[in-house]
Design a protein around this motif. Structure first.
Motif, PDB file in Angstrom:
ATOM      1  N   ALA A 191      35.958 -12.811 -57.361  1.00  0.00           N
ATOM      2  CA  ALA A 191      35.667 -11.245 -56.466  1.00  0.00           C
ATOM      3  C   ALA A 191      36.472 -10.448 -57.249  1.00  0.00           C
ATOM      4  CB  ALA A 191      36.268 -12.550 -55.206  1.00  0.00           C
ATOM      5  N   ARG A 192      37.665 -10.445 -58.457  1.00  0.00           N
ATOM      6  CA  ARG A 192      38.296  -9.931 -58.692  1.00  0.00           C
ATOM      7  C   ARG A 192      36.948  -8.002 -59.612  1.00  0.00           C
ATOM      8  NH1 ARG A 192      40.343 -11.368 -64.902  1.00  0.00           N
ATOM      9  NH2 ARG A 192      41.182  -9.351 -65.042  1.00  0.00           N
ATOM     10  N   TRP A 193      36.127  -8.598 -59.891  1.00  0.00           N
ATOM     11  CA  TRP A 193      35.275  -8.070 -60.316  1.00  0.00           C
ATOM     12  C   TRP A 193      34.320  -6.881 -59.480  1.00  0.00           C
ATOM     13  CZ3 TRP A 193      36.921  -7.500 -64.769  1.00  0.00           C
ATOM     14  CH2 TRP A 193      37.182  -8.893 -65.366  1.00  0.00           C
ATOM     15  N   PHE A 194      35.020  -6.757 -58.119  1.00  0.00           N
ATOM     16  CA  PHE A 194      33.910  -6.174 -57.345  1.00  0.00           C
ATOM     17  C   PHE A 194      34.607  -4.714 -57.280  1.00  0.00           C
ATOM     18  CE2 PHE A 194      33.898  -9.668 -53.668  1.00  0.00           C
ATOM     19  CZ  PHE A 194      31.853  -9.422 -53.592  1.00  0.00           C
ATOM     20  N   TYR A 195      35.456  -4.533 -57.798  1.00  0.00           N
ATOM     21  CA  TYR A 195      36.755  -3.483 -57.945  1.00  0.00           C
ATOM     22  C   TYR A 195      35.997  -2.853 -58.869  1.00  0.00           C
ATOM     23  CZ  TYR A 195      38.700  -6.504 -53.998  1.00  0.00           C
ATOM     24  OH  TYR A 195      38.797  -6.500 -52.982  1.00  0.00           O
ATOM     25  N   ASP A 196      35.064  -1.919 -58.767  1.00  0.00           N
ATOM     26  CA  ASP A 196      34.827  -1.091 -60.109  1.00  0.00           C
ATOM     27  C   ASP A 196      34.996   0.284 -59.107  1.00  0.00           C
ATOM     28  OD1 ASP A 196      32.391  -0.902 -58.748  1.00  0.00           O
ATOM     29  OD2 ASP A 196      31.565  -0.735 -59.816  1.00  0.00           O
ATOM     30  N   HIS A 197      34.965   1.768 -60.085  1.00  0.00           N
ATOM     31  CA  HIS A 197      35.264   2.636 -59.105  1.00  0.00           C
ATOM     32  C   HIS A 197      34.593   3.028 -57.589  1.00  0.00           C
ATOM     33  CE1 HIS A 197      36.620   7.070 -58.513  1.00  0.00           C
ATOM     34  NE2 HIS A 197      35.002   7.175 -58.321  1.00  0.00           N
ATOM     35  N   ARG A 198      33.146   1.944 -57.771  1.00  0.00           N
ATOM     36  CA  ARG A 198      32.898   2.709 -56.410  1.00  0.00           C
ATOM     37  C   ARG A 198      32.489   0.495 -55.305  1.00  0.00           C
ATOM     38  NH1 ARG A 198      30.650   4.605 -52.968  1.00  0.00           N
ATOM     39  NH2 ARG A 198      28.569   3.973 -51.902  1.00  0.00           N
ATOM     40  N   GLY A 199      33.357  -0.139 -55.769  1.00  0.00           N
ATOM     41  CA  GLY A 199      33.226  -1.291 -55.472  1.00  0.00           C
ATOM     42  C   GLY A 199      34.968  -0.858 -55.021  1.00  0.00           C
TER      43      GLY A 199
END
Ligand code: AVI
Length: 318
Positions: free
Chosen positions: A35-43
């Motif tokens: 789940a850590r990869w959800f958090y790009d700028h858009r995420g």
């Protein structure tokens, strides 16, 4: 915030760990991507939107709880503690705690230096007399905190029920690492989401406006953008499932038809009905939460919940 973001179109700058996690996660069965990869700028923007949704009770419930427990906190923690927040402290919750605890220093820890610097600047402006010491590090491992606060007892702050995104095994390890980092005489103020009816839980992770669906599907967009993928996003739908056996909400990206695609030059296929598991959000009953804390080396001292018992904030000591 867990990872640095990336500029659009700069596929070559993809985080090698992102590439490794996605390729391994798509190859294994069941398919799963951390789940850590959800958090790009858009995420990150979409997560911010989630926290405002009528169905997503955790943020507003915890914020209200922190406001109401604030009066009790100073006499429980004593004066002069250094507050160490696990996460960048960009939310409204941090100022609530800083105002009532009146710490000797504030140390936000985050792996993303960019988020850390931004939120530290905002907090320094709001608390000009407070010593703010941003610390760029991976807090899942024991850390040596800045020497400036070596002599002060610490109050760890870990809001948001982020602990729920870890399996109980990993959550116990994290609590132990926090205890080791915070040292002798430390305390921990932690938010944990409670077990409740699936009729409340599932909509919190599958809202009517479709924001959580966009948050989940954004992972596929990120894969296409950063890992040279051609995942047909319209072949997937967001799904939130309550797993009663494991007391957790699971988010999945479920294929609505058979699909074949590439990521980083490698071919993958998925059959209709199969899914990619993208997140766990564990919920803890009152006893479960206390057992988890004790397993992580903490003794629960005091617990606050809202009237409906939806969310708990717990103060524990090392
Ligand atoms: C960050 N974390 C605590 C959120 C949660 O509730 O598990 C992430 C989230 N995923 C979907 N909605 C919110």
């Amino acid at each position: 915030m867990l990872k640095p973001e990336i500029e659009d179109g700069q596929a070559s700058l993809a985080d090698p760990q992102f590439r490794a996690d996605v390729l391994a996660g798509l190859a294994r069965r069941p398919r799963a991507i951390p789940a850590r990869w959800f958090y790009d700028h858009r995420g990150s923007e979409l997560f911010e939107e989630i926290t405002q949704l009528p169905e997503y009770y955790p943020t507003r419930t915890e914020t209200a709880l922190l406001r109401s427990l604030c009066g009790d906190l100073p006499q429980l923690t004593g004066e002069g503690r250094a507050v160490v927040e696990f996460g960048s402290g960009s939310s409204v919750k941090t100022p609530i705690v800083l105002e009532c605890v009146k710490p000797s220093a504030y140390v936000p820890i985050d792996i993303s230096g960019e988020f850390l610097r931004e939120s530290s600047r905002t907090l320094s402006a709001a608390f000009p007399d407070l010593l703010v010491l941003p610390f760029e590090a991976d807090f899942t491992r024991p850390l040596t905190l800045p020497r400036t606060i070596a002599g002060a007892p610490k109050l760890g702050f870990f809001p948001g029920s982020t602990i729920g995104n870890l399996t109980p095994w990993a959550a116990t390890d994290l609590l132990r690492a926090m205890r080791a980092s915070l040292g002798e005489g430390a305390m921990l103020l932690i938010g944990m989401d409670r077990i409740k009816a699936p009729e409340v839980l599932v909509p919190a992770y599958d809202d009517a406006a479709g924001v959580t669906a966009r948050f989940n599907l954004n992972l596929l967009e990120r894969i296409n953008r950063e890992l040279d993928g051609d995942v047909p996003i319209d072949a997937f739908r967001h799904e939130a499932r309550w797993n009663d056996d494991r007391a957790r909400i699971e988010m999945h990206l479920t294929a609505t038809r058979d699909a074949a695609f590439h990521v980083d030059g490698r071919p993958f296929a998925i059959a209709a009905g199969e899914s990619i598991h993208t997140e766990n959000s564990h919920k803890y009953g009152p006893r479960d939460a206390r057992i988890l804390l004790r397993g992580g080396g903490w003794t629960p001292l005091r617990e606050w919940t809202d009237d409906d018992g939806r969310f708990a904030v717990i103060l524990a000591e090392a």
